[in-house]
Motif scaffolding. Structure first.
Motif, PDB file in Angstrom:
ATOM      1  N   TYR A   1       0.828  -1.205   0.000  1.00  0.00           N
ATOM      2  CA  TYR A   1       0.000   0.000   0.000  1.00  0.00           C
ATOM      3  C   TYR A   1       0.864   1.256   0.000  1.00  0.00           C
ATOM      4  CZ  TYR A   1      -3.461   3.457   1.377  1.00  0.00           C
ATOM      5  OH  TYR A   1      -4.257   4.565   1.421  1.00  0.00           O
ATOM      6  N   VAL A   2       1.916   1.267   0.820  1.00  0.00           N
ATOM      7  CA  VAL A   2       2.796   2.435   0.879  1.00  0.00           C
ATOM      8  C   VAL A   2       3.576   2.578  -0.422  1.00  0.00           C
ATOM      9  CG1 VAL A   2       4.769   3.454   2.076  1.00  0.00           C
ATOM     10  CG2 VAL A   2       2.957   2.376   3.388  1.00  0.00           C
ATOM     11  N   GLN A   3       3.964   1.458  -1.032  1.00  0.00           N
ATOM     12  CA  GLN A   3       4.670   1.526  -2.308  1.00  0.00           C
ATOM     13  C   GLN A   3       3.806   2.156  -3.394  1.00  0.00           C
ATOM     14  OE1 GLN A   3       5.700  -2.551  -3.008  1.00  0.00           O
ATOM     15  NE2 GLN A   3       7.601  -2.442  -1.829  1.00  0.00           N
ATOM     16  N   VAL A   4       2.528   1.856  -3.369  1.00  0.00           N
ATOM     17  CA  VAL A   4       1.626   2.353  -4.403  1.00  0.00           C
ATOM     18  C   VAL A   4       1.143   3.770  -4.093  1.00  0.00           C
ATOM     19  CG1 VAL A   4      -0.621   1.987  -5.507  1.00  0.00           C
ATOM     20  CG2 VAL A   4       0.889   0.045  -5.053  1.00  0.00           C
ATOM     21  N   HIS A   5       0.767   4.030  -2.850  1.00  0.00           N
ATOM     22  CA  HIS A   5       0.117   5.291  -2.512  1.00  0.00           C
ATOM     23  C   HIS A   5       1.044   6.320  -1.860  1.00  0.00           C
ATOM     24  CE1 HIS A   5      -3.309   2.498  -2.857  1.00  0.00           C
ATOM     25  NE2 HIS A   5      -3.910   3.558  -3.362  1.00  0.00           N
ATOM     26  N   GLY A   6       2.251   5.934  -1.485  1.00  0.00           N
ATOM     27  CA  GLY A   6       3.161   6.868  -0.842  1.00  0.00           C
ATOM     28  C   GLY A   6       3.856   7.765  -1.852  1.00  0.00           C
ATOM     29  N   ASN A   7       4.520   8.806  -1.329  1.00  0.00           N
ATOM     30  CA  ASN A   7       5.282   9.657  -2.235  1.00  0.00           C
ATOM     31  C   ASN A   7       6.527   8.909  -2.720  1.00  0.00           C
ATOM     32  OD1 ASN A   7       7.115   9.761  -0.129  1.00  0.00           O
ATOM     33  ND2 ASN A   7       6.575  11.830   0.492  1.00  0.00           N
ATOM     34  N   GLU A   8       7.321   9.541  -3.556  1.00  0.00           N
ATOM     35  CA  GLU A   8       8.446   8.850  -4.195  1.00  0.00           C
ATOM     36  C   GLU A   8       9.460   8.328  -3.173  1.00  0.00           C
ATOM     37  OE1 GLU A   8      12.010   9.761  -7.401  1.00  0.00           O
ATOM     38  OE2 GLU A   8      10.403  11.214  -7.136  1.00  0.00           O
ATOM     39  N   PHE A   9       9.734   9.107  -2.129  1.00  0.00           N
ATOM     40  CA  PHE A   9      10.703   8.692  -1.113  1.00  0.00           C
ATOM     41  C   PHE A   9      10.256   7.408  -0.417  1.00  0.00           C
ATOM     42  CE2 PHE A   9      11.929   8.745   3.387  1.00  0.00           C
ATOM     43  CZ  PHE A   9      13.301   8.640   3.253  1.00  0.00           C
TER      44      PHE A   9
END
Length: 85
Positions: free
Chosen positions: A30-38
């Motif tokens: 989820y974080v890989q898809v919805h997080g910012n680039e960092f």
């Protein structure tokens, strides 16, 4: 020294367990898809996740035990955690 090695092993195994649990629950994806680039890049790297999970656990342990040398644990436990993943 033996106590430090035991703490390294404890932190490595707990971090590996928590990261595996987060992968199973889909939090990392989820974080890989919805997080910012960092955060997308950081959550794609097992080494980064192992280190930061170790840091979080070491800070918690150092706070609970009052032993500041436990803050050095992530530098030794990161590769063990990465291997366990």
């Amino acid at each position: 020294m033996v106590t430090f090695i035991i703490w390294v092993l404890v932190v490595a195994t707990v971090a590996a367990f928590l990261l595996t649990l987060l992968k199973k629950w889909g939090v990392i994806e989820y974080v890989q898809v919805h997080g910012n680039e960092f955060f997308a890049k950081m959550f794609n790297c097992d080494f980064c996740l192992s280190f930061w999970a170790g840091v979080a656990l070491a800070i918690l342990l150092a706070f609970i035990t009052g032993n500041p040398t436990l803050l050095l644990v992530p530098f030794c436990s990161t590769m063990i955690t990465r291997f366990l993943l």
